[in-house]
Scaffold this motif. Structure first.
Motif, PDB file in Angstrom:
ATOM      1  N   GLY A 244      52.443 110.871 143.864  1.00 49.76           N
ATOM      2  CA  GLY A 244      51.000 111.040 143.916  1.00 49.76           C
ATOM      3  C   GLY A 244      50.401 110.624 145.244  1.00 49.76           C
ATOM      4  O   GLY A 244      49.177 110.629 145.397  1.00 49.76           O
TER       5      GLY A 244
ATOM      6  N   ASP B 250      46.339 101.125 142.157  1.00 48.76           N
ATOM      7  CA  ASP B 250      46.292 102.351 141.361  1.00 48.76           C
ATOM      8  C   ASP B 250      45.616 102.050 140.025  1.00 48.76           C
ATOM      9  O   ASP B 250      46.236 101.549 139.093  1.00 48.76           O
ATOM     10  N   GLU B 251      44.330 102.380 139.950  1.00 51.08           N
ATOM     11  CA  GLU B 251      43.572 102.112 138.720  1.00 51.08           C
ATOM     12  C   GLU B 251      44.056 102.958 137.546  1.00 51.08           C
ATOM     13  O   GLU B 251      43.811 102.618 136.392  1.00 51.08           O
ATOM     14  N   THR B 252      44.752 104.058 137.819  1.00 53.61           N
ATOM     15  CA  THR B 252      45.244 104.913 136.732  1.00 53.61           C
ATOM     16  C   THR B 252      46.455 104.297 136.036  1.00 53.61           C
ATOM     17  O   THR B 252      46.781 104.667 134.904  1.00 53.61           O
ATOM     18  N   GLY B 253      47.142 103.377 136.713  1.00 52.89           N
ATOM     19  CA  GLY B 253      48.326 102.766 136.140  1.00 52.89           C
ATOM     20  C   GLY B 253      49.568 103.625 136.225  1.00 52.89           C
ATOM     21  O   GLY B 253      50.625 103.241 135.705  1.00 52.89           O
ATOM     22  N   ARG B 254      49.504 104.780 136.893  1.00 47.69           N
ATOM     23  CA  ARG B 254      50.683 105.655 136.965  1.00 47.69           C
ATOM     24  C   ARG B 254      51.705 105.145 137.975  1.00 47.69           C
ATOM     25  O   ARG B 254      52.902 105.270 137.754  1.00 47.69           O
ATOM     26  N   TRP B 255      51.260 104.650 139.091  1.00 45.81           N
ATOM     27  CA  TRP B 255      52.139 104.123 140.128  1.00 45.81           C
ATOM     28  C   TRP B 255      53.262 105.101 140.452  1.00 45.81           C
ATOM     29  O   TRP B 255      54.446 104.802 140.345  1.00 45.81           O
TER      30      TRP B 255
ATOM     31  N   ARG C 201      45.436 108.538 146.282  1.00 45.34           N
ATOM     32  CA  ARG C 201      46.216 109.072 145.177  1.00 45.34           C
ATOM     33  C   ARG C 201      45.761 110.489 144.833  1.00 45.34           C
ATOM     34  O   ARG C 201      44.570 110.750 144.643  1.00 45.34           O
ATOM     35  N   GLY C 202      46.745 111.398 144.775  1.00 53.30           N
ATOM     36  CA  GLY C 202      46.477 112.768 144.359  1.00 53.30           C
ATOM     37  C   GLY C 202      45.716 113.593 145.372  1.00 53.30           C
ATOM     38  O   GLY C 202      45.249 114.695 145.046  1.00 53.30           O
TER      39      GLY C 202
END
Length: 364
Positions: free
Chosen positions: A187, A178-183, A154-155
């Motif tokens: 990204g 995705d630990e950020t939760g953005r999905w 991611r990113g």
């Protein structure tokens, strides 16, 4: 016992093909697997396991699965200069026939380690390790290969992915939670270079904001040629955006002892079928079967089945279908009889569990 080599790509190979079938890179762990636990460890108590094994893990799970299915596999990885690193390198290079010419041994860097505890068909893992120091000389471009395996970050974009795709490699990729939760699919910049994307159902639905694995696969097919969504015990669903073809294959019913590495085995099976130019549904069936065979053994890389084992399984079930399997569902795998030779060994095949520590017996 001598290695039994079956080339699944024999019918599809052409004179101008690359020498390497699959290239991949990543971190190799030493996996220590405790098996035969009656339940999850309880805080403040000591648990005794009835079995234990050690083997290369991390990206080695995928590399081993590919090599055991007969693909010419090239792995670029860092190895510690400790005993664990020596063992992992030897197990992969000599034991599995994996090409490690692009790998390096780093003085003073210890091997990453994962301890895995398997119980009730689940696993709990504890890992320790540090990022390998950057090499003084940047590694060369990836070798020319028919395919490459990437784990999308991611990113972050990995330059080698675009390089491999530009040189004609088919990029097969999965990704983690995705630990950020953005999905946000935006990204995952390297998705643009991928030929196939193989997330699990939960990941696929979150990334596409859909409410079913099948809808998620169709949404992902707008971004990649092949969208494959794995559904665990429900099988897998795939969409080929190039032809418009879809396929769904149910999973084989098995008693799962340890799911470690099953996702890697599925990807390896699907890559094998794709490079061999099999029909989409056959690729899904083969990938699901290899993953099902792997969860019946403990551990990661050592549980990956080879083509000889797949052939042995088919010989057995075609002659004497198990009582707990639907004969109609098993007939789905009849294509194996045309692709694989008769099994050279009887079923079941006992896979070795590599363990560090044994030395040759000393003479009296």
């Amino acid at each position: 016992m001598a290695r039994i080599h079956i080339d699944p790509l024999a019918a599809a190979r052409r004179p101008d093909d690359p020498d390497v079938d699959v290239y991949l890179t990543g971190m190799v762990f030493l996996d220590i697997i405790f098996t035969g636990l009656d339940s999850a460890p309880v805080r403040g108590t000591e648990s005794w396991a009835r079995g234990m094994g050690m083997s290369p893990g991390g990206v080695a799970n995928m590399a081993t699965a590919l090599a055991r299915l007969g693909l010419r596999t090239n792995l670029a990885a860092a190895f510690g200069d400790d005993m664990y690193g020596d063992y992992c390198r030897e197990a992969l290079e000599l034991g599995e026939g994996i090409d490690l010419t692009l790998s390096r041994t780093i003085p003073g860097w210890h091997s990453p380690v994962t301890v895995s505890m398997a119980y009730e068909g689940e696993r709990t893992m504890v890992s320790h390790g540090h990022e390998a120091p950057a090499p003084d000389d940047p590694p060369p471009c990836p070798p020319r290969s028919r395919a490459a395996i990437a784990s999308l970050a991611r990113g972050r974009s990995e330059p080698w992915v675009a390089q491999a795709a530009a040189h004609g490699s088919l990029i097969f990729a999965d990704t983690g939670w995705d630990e950020t939760g953005r999905w946000d699919l935006a990204g995952l910049p390297d998705l643009a270079h991928c030929h196939a994307f193989l997330p699990n159902a939960e990941e696929a639905m979150r990334y596409t904001r859909t409410d079913s694995p099948r809808a998620a696969a169709h949404a992902l097919a707008e971004r990649v040629r092949l969208a494959v969504v794995t559904m665990g015990s429900d099988g897998a669903y795939a969409v080929d955006a190039g032809t418009g073809e879809t396929a769904e294959v149910p999973a084989i019913s098995v008693e799962a002892l340890d799911p470690t590495g099953a996702g890697d085995v599925f990807v390896a099976g699907f890559v094998t079928g794709t490079l061999a130019e099999w029909p989409l549904a056959d690729r899904l069936a083969f990938a699901g079967l290899t993953a099902a065979l792997s969860v019946q053994e403990f551990g990661g890389s050592q549980s990956a089945p080879g083509l000889a084992e797949v052939a042995a399984w088919w010989d057995r079930v075609s002659m004497l279908p198990p009582a707990d399997q639907d004969p109609g569902a098993l007939s789905r795998y009849s294509f194996l009889g045309h692709l694989l030779p008769c099994a050279p060994r009887p079923w079941p095949l006992r896979r070795a569990v590599p363990t560090i520590g044994f030395r040759p017996a000393r003479s009296a």
